[in-house]
Design an enzyme around this catalytic site. Sequence first.
Site, PDB file in Angstrom:
ATOM      1  N   ARG A   1       0.569  -1.049   0.225  1.00 60.19           N
ATOM      2  CA  ARG A   1       0.018   0.177   0.057  1.00 60.19           C
ATOM      3  C   ARG A   1       0.949   1.410   0.288  1.00 60.19           C
ATOM      4  NH1 ARG A   1      -4.983   1.360   3.972  1.00 60.19           N
ATOM      5  NH2 ARG A   1      -5.414  -0.880   3.765  1.00 60.19           N
TER       6      ARG A   1
ATOM      7  N   THR B   1      -0.933   7.101  -0.886  1.00 61.11           N
ATOM      8  CA  THR B   1      -2.242   7.650  -1.926  1.00 61.11           C
ATOM      9  C   THR B   1      -2.984   6.372  -1.533  1.00 61.11           C
ATOM     10  OG1 THR B   1      -1.419   5.781  -3.404  1.00 61.11           O
ATOM     11  CG2 THR B   1      -0.589   8.429  -3.437  1.00 61.11           C
TER      12      THR B   1
ATOM     13  N   ASP C   1      -4.663 -10.154  12.148  1.00 68.14           N
ATOM     14  CA  ASP C   1      -3.811  -9.750  10.539  1.00 68.14           C
ATOM     15  C   ASP C   1      -3.201 -11.673   9.922  1.00 68.14           C
ATOM     16  OD1 ASP C   1      -1.704  -7.631   8.970  1.00 68.14           O
ATOM     17  OD2 ASP C   1      -1.250  -9.663   9.230  1.00 68.14           O
TER      18      ASP C   1
ATOM     19  N   ASP D   1       0.123 -12.191   9.860  1.00 72.35           N
ATOM     20  CA  ASP D   1       1.110 -12.543  11.079  1.00 72.35           C
ATOM     21  C   ASP D   1       0.786 -13.941  11.715  1.00 72.35           C
ATOM     22  OD1 ASP D   1       2.245 -10.043  10.777  1.00 72.35           O
ATOM     23  OD2 ASP D   1       0.926  -9.066  12.599  1.00 72.35           O
TER      24      ASP D   1
HETATM   25  N1  URA Z   1      -6.036  -8.412   6.760  1.00 71.02           N
HETATM   26  C1  URA Z   1      -5.833  -9.192   7.343  1.00 71.02           C
HETATM   27  O1  URA Z   1      -4.870  -9.501   8.007  1.00 71.02           O
HETATM   28  N2  URA Z   1      -7.234  -8.474   8.459  1.00 71.02           N
HETATM   29  C2  URA Z   1      -8.282  -7.846   8.564  1.00 71.02           C
HETATM   30  O2  URA Z   1      -8.233  -8.192   9.138  1.00 71.02           O
HETATM   31  C3  URA Z   1      -8.044  -7.207   6.849  1.00 71.02           C
HETATM   32  C4  URA Z   1      -6.825  -7.079   7.005  1.00 71.02           C
END
Ligand code: URA
Length: 209
Positions: free
Chosen positions: A104, A108, A200, A203
């Site tokens: 990302r 922007t 995430d 992760d």
């Molecule tokens: N990406 C993720 O890993 N978890 C989320 O909740 C949103 C995007």
Amino acid sequence: MAKVYVFDHPLIQHKLAYIRDINTGTKEFRELVDEVATLMAFEITRDLPLEEVEIETPVKKATVKMLSGKKLGVIPILRAGIGMVDGILKLIPAAKVGHIGLYRDPETLMPVEYYAKLPNDLEERECIVVDPMLATGGSAIEAIHSIKKRGAVNIKFMCLIAAPEGVEALQAAHSDVDIYIAALDEKLNDHGYIIPGLGDAGDRLFGTK
Ligand code: URA
């Protein structure tokens, strides 16, 4: 308008509950994502075309049905999408695998492609783009733009958990791409995480923080 399919099979829902749980560690999380990806692959391949083939059983000749040789491509969005690939390949081992990496842009906030290695006959393949989470939809939209640019015409998107915002954005951007999910959650929070979600996905899959 693209359709949204929610795979509400009890095994998928049961395993997804463990995937969501904060107490599920990396090893188990990875195994469960792999298993759910296999179960979802079973559902997503429901419409693969069959053809009649003559074989001989030990008893007599028979006409049976086999896959008609449709070519498939699995395209994980790096990095969390990788966690779903092996589970899918268990059912469709001959599929080719392409990879797309996006980051990302901090200014922007738009996704920018930094890596793409894809099968060179995308136009002949049914492409399944995979990412465990469909949050804002930005990455999925850009990844699908990227494979369309390279010739893909038959595309499905598969994820574990989607936010309504992501589904809406993806449908608006790619009305020809059906979306296959295990759960449609409530919404996004201010940090772009899906609520209740699973945290995430990258992760949790790779044990990073
Ligand atoms: N990406 C993720 O890993 N978890 C989320 O909740 C949103 C995007």
